[in-house]
Design a protein around this motif. Structure first.
Motif, short mmCIF file in Angstrom:
data_model
loop_
_atom_site.label_atom_id
_atom_site.label_comp_id
_atom_site.label_asym_id
_atom_site.label_seq_id
_atom_site.Cartn_x
_atom_site.Cartn_y
_atom_site.Cartn_z
N UNK A 63 0.80 -1.22 0.00
CA UNK A 63 0.00 0.00 0.00
C UNK A 63 0.83 1.27 0.00
N UNK A 64 2.15 1.12 -0.03
CA UNK A 64 3.02 2.30 -0.02
C UNK A 64 2.75 3.16 -1.24
N UNK A 65 2.47 4.45 -1.00
CA UNK A 65 2.20 5.38 -2.09
C UNK A 65 3.52 5.79 -2.73
N UNK A 66 3.67 5.52 -4.01
CA UNK A 66 4.89 5.88 -4.73
C UNK A 66 4.83 7.34 -5.16
N UNK A 67 3.68 7.77 -5.66
CA UNK A 67 3.50 9.15 -6.07
C UNK A 67 2.01 9.45 -6.14
N UNK A 68 1.67 10.73 -5.93
CA UNK A 68 0.25 11.10 -5.95
C UNK A 68 0.12 12.58 -6.28
N UNK A 69 -1.03 12.89 -6.87
CA UNK A 69 -1.43 14.28 -7.12
C UNK A 69 -2.93 14.36 -6.90
N UNK A 70 -3.35 15.17 -5.96
CA UNK A 70 -4.78 15.31 -5.63
C UNK A 70 -5.46 13.95 -5.50
N UNK A 71 -4.88 13.02 -4.75
CA UNK A 71 -5.41 11.65 -4.74
C UNK A 71 -6.81 11.52 -4.15
N UNK A 72 -7.23 12.47 -3.34
CA UNK A 72 -8.55 12.37 -2.70
C UNK A 72 -9.57 13.33 -3.29
N UNK A 73 -9.25 13.87 -4.45
CA UNK A 73 -10.17 14.78 -5.12
C UNK A 73 -11.07 13.98 -6.07
N UNK A 74 -12.36 13.95 -5.83
CA UNK A 74 -13.25 13.20 -6.73
C UNK A 74 -13.48 13.95 -8.04
N UNK A 75 -13.37 13.23 -9.15
CA UNK A 75 -13.58 13.79 -10.48
C UNK A 75 -14.41 12.80 -11.29
N UNK A 76 -14.79 13.18 -12.49
CA UNK A 76 -15.51 12.26 -13.36
C UNK A 76 -14.57 11.15 -13.82
N UNK A 378 -21.26 6.68 -17.93
CA UNK A 378 -21.81 7.57 -18.96
C UNK A 378 -22.29 8.88 -18.37
N UNK A 379 -22.84 8.84 -17.18
CA UNK A 379 -23.33 10.05 -16.56
C UNK A 379 -22.17 10.93 -16.13
N UNK A 380 -22.27 12.21 -16.40
CA UNK A 380 -21.23 13.14 -16.00
C UNK A 380 -21.30 13.51 -14.52
N UNK A 381 -22.28 12.97 -13.82
CA UNK A 381 -22.41 13.25 -12.40
C UNK A 381 -21.71 12.20 -11.53
N UNK A 382 -21.16 11.14 -12.13
CA UNK A 382 -20.36 10.20 -11.37
C UNK A 382 -19.11 10.90 -10.85
N UNK A 383 -18.65 10.50 -9.68
CA UNK A 383 -17.43 11.06 -9.11
C UNK A 383 -16.65 9.96 -8.38
N UNK A 384 -15.32 9.99 -8.56
CA UNK A 384 -14.43 9.08 -7.84
C UNK A 384 -13.04 9.68 -7.80
N UNK A 385 -12.32 9.41 -6.75
CA UNK A 385 -10.93 9.87 -6.62
C UNK A 385 -9.99 8.74 -7.02
N UNK A 386 -8.74 9.10 -7.32
CA UNK A 386 -7.76 8.06 -7.61
C UNK A 386 -7.51 7.19 -6.39
N UNK A 387 -7.59 7.77 -5.19
CA UNK A 387 -7.41 6.98 -3.97
C UNK A 387 -8.50 5.93 -3.82
#
Length: 488
Positions: A63-76, A378-387
């Motif tokens: 689970x060691x994070x190697x690199x991240x950018x805005x990992x907890x920001x939900x986007x489409x 398909x819906x643009x209202x879905x949201x998920x973060x990389x984390x």
């Protein structure tokens, strides 16, 4: 004779081991640090910095994070959403789950082959009754049903042909899907009884120069009407669509006289009615007459039905189509099935509720980083973060059925997949298993990548509002993966 001190000997041996392995340890540490620096530089590159991006790479085991950018920001997440749908399906429904469509009859068959009663078809969301798995014949399954009725001695259904569709609700099309794209295959209507993945395949063939082109439908049916003005010859091309809010197909333009067929899938309104029409026509063509009516019902309450035959499809088959082919229809059928099985209502809302509860309670996804609106993305209202994707990928790596889940995704360089032209040469080919995703303004890629050391990494690259071309984003995604493969 002199004797060495056992303690001194042990210390010398330990020192020798350290000297032997220290370079390898140092090299591994250096490579790890180099990978982190390289990835962070790529994560901060202009393509990522000038977009709304949520990026993360982590070691699968630790689970060691190697690199991240805005990992907890939900986007489409676009079609990356399908990973949540398929993983939840495996865990909530079980690896041995089957979509089942049942054909039953009520009554007795007289000596001349007339069923003094009704035939009932109960749909439970099977997405595969189509030409995809049946050598281009969308009616192959229905023909088998007719054959089984004949084996039971039935030549005529004296009563009604009844179709039960209440396993899912009657919201055929998601209200947040783009209204101007509803004729396209990727916005096909969702129903418990469906054929040809909610579409009709329109095939246009040339005839003689200057003559009207031939139009064929698969499955053949009289439910849709065709307005055909397409002419053989000329160079404008063939245009195929459906009149808004109708089941009238429009075919116009030109098809070269020496060309092959032009084929396109077009969605069909009122999918249960469409299914019923095709079943009735196939039964009649296969020698099963229906004297009564064709009836649609949410629920058939009478008892005493005898099963004639069942059509079953394993969940694993659907998952392959969802992730490798990115088929929206299959993902939505699965999400409503999850709702029906786990919440008692086959709806988008209940399916999303069941998936979200599982993700939060079992996988550890933060509620603020995930919102599921549909199953396909398909819906643009879905949201998920990389984390949230990394948590899902690590969970599934350690869950039963890992191989089935990973193999449902395209791999780098896989023919006939969306990764066929990406990372398709050694040492990168087959090192990446990932789900692609694209909507206008949203690109995602999430999955697993194996470093040359054999270490496995989970990654999620989500880009929204990017200010470069699509291939600019793809190139950055590939550069990150190459760095992991080479240095991980």
């Amino acid at each position: 004779m002199t004797f060495s001190n056992p303690k001194t000997t042990a210390l010398r041996l330990f020192a020798l081991i350290v000297l032997l392995f220290e370079p390898a340890v140092a090299d591994r540490v250096a490579r790890a640090q180099g990978l982190e620096q390289r990835l962070q530089a790529l994560f901060n590159s202009p393509v990522a910095a000038n977009s709304t991006s949520s990026l993360m790479v982590a070691e699968v085991e630790s689970g060691r994070v190697v690199a991240a950018r805005n990992p907890r920001m939900p986007v489409s997440p676009a079609s990356n959403m399908k990973l949540f749908t398929t993983a939840a399906g495996m865990q909530l429904l079980g690896h041995d789950f089957n979509f089942v469509t049942t054909v039953s009859m009520l009554g007795t068959v007289d000596p001349i082959g007339t069923l003094r009663g009704d035939v009932l078809i109960i749909g439970r969301g099977d997405p595969t009754i189509s030409s995809r798995f049946h050598d281009g014949d969308a009616t192959a399954v229905i023909k088998r049903w007719a054959a089984e009725l004949r084996r039971q001695g039935v030549k005529t259904i004296g009563g009604n042909l009844i179709l039960e569709y209440g396993y899912f609700d009657e919201v055929w099309v998601h209200p947040t899907w783009p209204k101007d794209q509803l004729v396209n295959w990727y916005e096909a209507p969702i129903s418990a009884l469906s054929i040809q993945e909610g579409c009709v395949m329109v095939r246009v063939l040339p005839t003689r120069q200057g003559q009207r082109a031939e139009v064929q439908l698969e499955p053949p049916n009289r439910y849709l009407t065709v307005e055909n003005t397409c002419v053989t010859g000329g160079g404008r091309g063939v245009y195929i669509t459906r009149k808004a809010d109708t089941n009238t197909l429009i075919v116009r333009g030109n098809i070269p006289a020496n060309s092959g067929p032009t084929e396109i899938f077009v969605t069909v309104l009122y999918p249960v009615h469409y299914f019923a029409n095709v079943v009735h026509e196939v039964f009649m063509a296969e020698g099963i007459r229906v004297q009564g009516e064709v009836l649609l019902t949410p629920k058939e309450a009478r008892e005493g039905w005898r099963t004639v035959t069942e059509h079953t499809t394993p969940l694993s088959v659907a998952n392959i189509v969802i992730n490798k082919k990115s088929q929206n229809f299959y993902a939505e059928q699965l999400l409503k099935t999850i709702g029906a099985e786990k919440k008692g209502v086959g709806s988008w809302e209940k399916g999303a509720q069941a998936v979200t509860e599982w993700l939060v309670q079992e996988v550890g996804v933060a509620p603020s980083e995930f919102e599921m609106i549909d199953g396909s993305g398909m819906s643009r209202f879905n949201r998920a973060s990389s984390d949230s994707f990394i948590k899902l990928l690590r969970y599934m790596w350690n869950a039963p059925g890992r191989g089935e889940f990973v193999s449902s995704m395209p791999y780098s360089g896989e023919p006939d997949s969306r990764l066929r032209r990406r990372l398709n040469q050694p040492p990168y080919a087959r090192s990446v298993y990932a789900k692609t995703g694209y909507l206008s303004g949203a690109i995602g890629l999430s999955g697993y990548v194996r470093g040359k050391s054999g270490r496995m990494y989970a990654f999620s690259f989500l880009f929204n509002n990017y200010r470069t071309g699509v291939w600019g984003v793809y190139d950055l995604q590939d550069a990150i993966l190459k760095a992991v493969i080479e240095n991980g």
